[in-house]
Scaffold this motif. Sequence first.
Motif, PDB file in Angstrom:
ATOM      1  N   GLN A   1      -6.468  -8.462   5.128  1.00 45.24           N
ATOM      2  CA  GLN A   1      -6.678  -7.773   3.907  1.00 45.24           C
ATOM      3  C   GLN A   1      -6.669  -6.287   3.910  1.00 45.24           C
ATOM      4  OE1 GLN A   1      -8.711  -9.327   0.939  1.00 45.24           O
ATOM      5  NE2 GLN A   1      -8.002  -7.503   0.134  1.00 45.24           N
ATOM      6  N   CYS A   2      -7.076  -5.747   5.215  1.00 39.26           N
ATOM      7  CA  CYS A   2      -7.030  -4.288   5.346  1.00 39.26           C
ATOM      8  C   CYS A   2      -5.547  -3.969   5.631  1.00 39.26           C
ATOM      9  CB  CYS A   2      -7.880  -4.096   6.095  1.00 39.26           C
ATOM     10  SG  CYS A   2      -7.936  -1.966   6.607  1.00 39.26           S
ATOM     11  N   GLY A   3      -4.924  -4.687   6.187  1.00 35.85           N
ATOM     12  CA  GLY A   3      -3.704  -4.455   6.703  1.00 35.85           C
ATOM     13  C   GLY A   3      -2.506  -4.319   5.617  1.00 35.85           C
ATOM     14  N   VAL A   4      -2.763  -5.328   4.547  1.00 38.33           N
ATOM     15  CA  VAL A   4      -1.859  -5.327   3.350  1.00 38.33           C
ATOM     16  C   VAL A   4      -1.897  -4.247   2.662  1.00 38.33           C
ATOM     17  CG1 VAL A   4      -1.506  -6.381   1.354  1.00 38.33           C
ATOM     18  CG2 VAL A   4      -1.848  -7.958   3.234  1.00 38.33           C
ATOM     19  N   GLU A   5      -3.397  -3.635   2.717  1.00 39.83           N
ATOM     20  CA  GLU A   5      -3.599  -2.426   1.682  1.00 39.83           C
ATOM     21  C   GLU A   5      -3.225  -1.261   2.389  1.00 39.83           C
ATOM     22  OE1 GLU A   5      -7.336  -2.208  -0.540  1.00 39.83           O
ATOM     23  OE2 GLU A   5      -7.773  -4.294  -0.367  1.00 39.83           O
ATOM     24  N   VAL A   6      -3.200  -1.098   3.782  1.00 39.57           N
ATOM     25  CA  VAL A   6      -2.806   0.101   4.577  1.00 39.57           C
ATOM     26  C   VAL A   6      -1.457   0.116   4.503  1.00 39.57           C
ATOM     27  CG1 VAL A   6      -2.861  -0.908   6.887  1.00 39.57           C
ATOM     28  CG2 VAL A   6      -3.577   1.535   6.493  1.00 39.57           C
ATOM     29  N   ALA A   7      -0.638  -1.072   4.536  1.00 40.72           N
ATOM     30  CA  ALA A   7       0.754  -1.298   4.498  1.00 40.72           C
ATOM     31  C   ALA A   7       1.230  -0.316   3.241  1.00 40.72           C
ATOM     32  CB  ALA A   7       1.352  -2.427   4.576  1.00 40.72           C
ATOM     33  N   VAL A   8       0.546  -0.705   2.217  1.00 38.23           N
ATOM     34  CA  VAL A   8       0.996  -0.270   1.108  1.00 38.23           C
ATOM     35  C   VAL A   8       0.645   1.446   0.790  1.00 38.23           C
ATOM     36  CG1 VAL A   8       0.319  -0.029  -1.576  1.00 38.23           C
ATOM     37  CG2 VAL A   8       0.691  -2.005  -0.450  1.00 38.23           C
ATOM     38  N   ALA A   9      -0.523   1.914   1.547  1.00 33.57           N
ATOM     39  CA  ALA A   9      -0.570   3.175   1.417  1.00 33.57           C
ATOM     40  C   ALA A   9       0.241   4.066   2.166  1.00 33.57           C
ATOM     41  CB  ALA A   9      -2.006   3.454   2.027  1.00 33.57           C
ATOM     42  N   HIS A  10       0.637   3.507   3.388  1.00 33.88           N
ATOM     43  CA  HIS A  10       1.644   4.109   4.275  1.00 33.88           C
ATOM     44  C   HIS A  10       3.508   3.927   4.064  1.00 33.88           C
ATOM     45  CE1 HIS A  10      -1.283   6.163   7.083  1.00 33.88           C
ATOM     46  NE2 HIS A  10      -1.846   5.211   6.669  1.00 33.88           N
ATOM     47  N   GLU A  11       3.589   3.065   2.874  1.00 37.27           N
ATOM     48  CA  GLU A  11       4.861   2.675   2.918  1.00 37.27           C
ATOM     49  C   GLU A  11       5.914   3.838   2.721  1.00 37.27           C
ATOM     50  OE1 GLU A  11       5.597   0.123  -0.778  1.00 37.27           O
ATOM     51  OE2 GLU A  11       4.497   1.436  -1.987  1.00 37.27           O
ATOM     52  N   GLY A  12       5.448   5.080   2.305  1.00 39.98           N
ATOM     53  CA  GLY A  12       6.330   6.176   2.168  1.00 39.98           C
ATOM     54  C   GLY A  12       6.759   6.762   3.375  1.00 39.98           C
ATOM     55  N   THR A  13       5.886   6.405   4.579  1.00 39.30           N
ATOM     56  CA  THR A  13       6.321   6.976   6.080  1.00 39.30           C
ATOM     57  C   THR A  13       6.442   5.766   7.032  1.00 39.30           C
ATOM     58  OG1 THR A  13       3.986   7.326   6.275  1.00 39.30           O
ATOM     59  CG2 THR A  13       5.237   9.175   5.517  1.00 39.30           C
ATOM     60  N   TYR A  14       5.927   4.629   6.692  1.00 43.25           N
ATOM     61  CA  TYR A  14       6.213   3.648   7.476  1.00 43.25           C
ATOM     62  C   TYR A  14       6.955   2.328   7.008  1.00 43.25           C
ATOM     63  CZ  TYR A  14       5.033   0.468  11.588  1.00 43.25           C
ATOM     64  OH  TYR A  14       5.192  -0.559  12.447  1.00 43.25           O
TER      65      TYR A  14
ATOM     66  N   GLY B   1      -0.317  -6.385   8.070  1.00 43.83           N
ATOM     67  CA  GLY B   1      -0.031  -6.545   6.720  1.00 43.83           C
ATOM     68  C   GLY B   1       1.121  -6.745   6.288  1.00 43.83           C
ATOM     69  N   ARG B   2       2.291  -6.268   6.593  1.00 39.35           N
ATOM     70  CA  ARG B   2       3.402  -6.349   6.199  1.00 39.35           C
ATOM     71  C   ARG B   2       4.108  -7.974   6.516  1.00 39.35           C
ATOM     72  NH1 ARG B   2       6.667  -1.835   5.265  1.00 39.35           N
ATOM     73  NH2 ARG B   2       8.711  -2.580   6.007  1.00 39.35           N
ATOM     74  N   ALA B   3       3.286  -8.401   7.698  1.00 42.00           N
ATOM     75  CA  ALA B   3       3.767  -9.761   7.890  1.00 42.00           C
ATOM     76  C   ALA B   3       2.680 -11.099   6.900  1.00 42.00           C
ATOM     77  CB  ALA B   3       3.608 -10.156   9.232  1.00 42.00           C
ATOM     78  N   THR B   4       1.942 -10.443   6.484  1.00 41.76           N
ATOM     79  CA  THR B   4       1.181 -11.411   5.612  1.00 41.76           C
ATOM     80  C   THR B   4       1.612 -11.750   4.227  1.00 41.76           C
ATOM     81  OG1 THR B   4      -0.858 -10.555   6.616  1.00 41.76           O
ATOM     82  CG2 THR B   4      -1.268 -11.846   4.660  1.00 41.76           C
ATOM     83  N   SER B   5       1.728 -13.072   4.027  1.00 41.60           N
ATOM     84  CA  SER B   5       2.631 -13.574   2.560  1.00 41.60           C
ATOM     85  C   SER B   5       1.677 -13.382   1.609  1.00 41.60           C
ATOM     86  CB  SER B   5       2.953 -15.242   3.057  1.00 41.60           C
ATOM     87  OG  SER B   5       1.652 -16.052   2.862  1.00 41.60           O
ATOM     88  N   GLY B   6       2.336 -13.868   0.607  1.00 43.29           N
ATOM     89  CA  GLY B   6       1.491 -13.760  -0.745  1.00 43.29           C
ATOM     90  C   GLY B   6       0.397 -14.781  -0.712  1.00 43.29           C
ATOM     91  N   LEU B   7       0.814 -15.944  -0.333  1.00 45.25           N
ATOM     92  CA  LEU B   7      -0.033 -17.298  -0.393  1.00 45.25           C
ATOM     93  C   LEU B   7      -1.084 -17.041   0.650  1.00 45.25           C
ATOM     94  CD1 LEU B   7       2.391 -20.270  -0.268  1.00 45.25           C
ATOM     95  CD2 LEU B   7       0.738 -19.624  -2.003  1.00 45.25           C
ATOM     96  N   GLU B   8      -1.067 -16.200   1.761  1.00 45.55           N
ATOM     97  CA  GLU B   8      -1.947 -16.009   2.573  1.00 45.55           C
ATOM     98  C   GLU B   8      -3.056 -15.171   2.159  1.00 45.55           C
ATOM     99  OE1 GLU B   8       0.289 -16.715   6.992  1.00 45.55           O
ATOM    100  OE2 GLU B   8       0.368 -14.806   5.902  1.00 45.55           O
ATOM    101  N   TYR B   9      -2.247 -14.177   1.305  1.00 51.24           N
ATOM    102  CA  TYR B   9      -3.196 -12.969   1.034  1.00 51.24           C
ATOM    103  C   TYR B   9      -4.114 -13.299  -0.253  1.00 51.24           C
ATOM    104  CZ  TYR B   9      -4.467  -8.379  -1.200  1.00 51.24           C
ATOM    105  OH  TYR B   9      -5.216  -7.622  -1.639  1.00 51.24           O
ATOM    106  N   GLN B  10      -3.393 -14.333  -1.069  1.00 52.42           N
ATOM    107  CA  GLN B  10      -4.573 -14.822  -2.052  1.00 52.42           C
ATOM    108  C   GLN B  10      -5.648 -15.873  -1.887  1.00 52.42           C
ATOM    109  OE1 GLN B  10      -4.787 -14.270  -5.204  1.00 52.42           O
ATOM    110  NE2 GLN B  10      -5.806 -15.883  -6.017  1.00 52.42           N
TER     111      GLN B  10
END
Length: 463
Positions: A310-323, A341-350
């Motif tokens: 859960q945290c990984g998906v959100e931090v991937a978004v927060a850092h997408e400008g530099t990672y 976070g980047r490896a977590t699928s939409g189904l898994e996230y839901q």
Amino acid sequence: MSELHFLELLELTRLIHAGKLSPVEVTEAQLQRIENVDADISSYAAVSADSALEAARQAEAEIRAGRIRGPLHGAPVAVKDLCWTTDAPTAAGTVVRSGFMADEDATVVRRLRDAGAIILGKLKLTEGAYTDHHADIAAPKNPWGRSHWVGASSSGSGAAPAAGLCYAAIGTDTGGSIRFPSGANSITGLKGTWGRVSRHGVFPLAPTLDHVGPMARSARDAAAVMGAIAGADLLDPTATLAPVPDYLAETSKGAKGLRLGIDAKWLSDVDGPAGAVLDEVRRVAVQLGMDLVEIAFPDSRQIVMDWFPQCGVEVAVAHEGTYPSRQGEYGPSLAGLIELGRATSGLEYQKLVLRRVDFTGRVRRLFEDVDLILAPVQSFSAPTCEWMAGLGVNVETVRRLHQYTSPFDSSGNPTITLPGGFTSGGLPIGFQFIAGHLEESLLLRAGAAFQDATDWHRRHPQM
């Protein structure tokens, strides 16, 4: 009088407002102590001496003229280096953001300044507010024992008040980051309800899990800071619109009649020293007139493990400008979370979202029968830095570290962490009270009552 630098914030400002201390002299003393002591503790990322002295001179003039803004007026404090300030860079514990200068203060910083607090500078944290400090940045040390964990991620915000380097600090908590360093450094930390304090201008780890709150020497000090920083904010539409109570006034009401929920089975996964602290808290609670109520806390094992993706998906978004464009500037821990976070699928996230909503509802139901819940900060007391360095290789140990903290970031419930005792080696042990949404007043009432009956929060490290 105890040493000036170890006074509680409200003790300090009472003397300042009575004309017995000068905000300028106090600020100068704090800046000198930072220069003398922080080479050993390494809690500050940046010291804003010029702007702090300018604010101190303004506070002194206003107070002498009888224009006292409130209980924080004239008090030197510091903020976690996630919070934007216009007088110092905001690096968020990273190399990739080093040198970033904001063109406005974070809302929490602006509100501290409006309350008359004097911002001494920015406090260190783990990289991006996750678990590990970046290898290129010297990590803060625990003033109670340099070889022991200082807590994460608000490490500097825990060490500095404990070492007498500020009278209160701002921390953030996404998985335990106010509570771990509060417990490790023997200070009081308040994690409000999610949205109780604006996140505008606070660099995110995971926005739906991030909480901003005070870290101080007492529950009353935390109440005073929370009263200044909480409330609705047009710049943060997720900040709650609920009115802000007079938290400081609430601390005078005592704890008599409050119902304290205890799940003996849930609390059994602690070591001997932490268990002894919980036993003592129960004893003091009865002495204070609290009613102990048996509860069955919902199984949180899955929600603890869900926290990471859960945290990984959100931090991937927060850092997408530099990672991943600047991946080489990231440490392995934060990079690993982003990759998760980047490896977590939409189904898994839901599925994560649905389990989180279900768990939040189950926790909410508990507060139909109790006002507060008792918990430790973590299962094991005062771990060493060496032991913590090997934490990631054992999934079960990682779960045990987070089992009493991250669930309440997932559910958004407020918590207060209080000093509760020490190990035989003299290392601090903290504990938590947890409350229903927007019930910070109950936490502060119980915390102040506990601290009126004990003196753990008045003990300080030998520096």
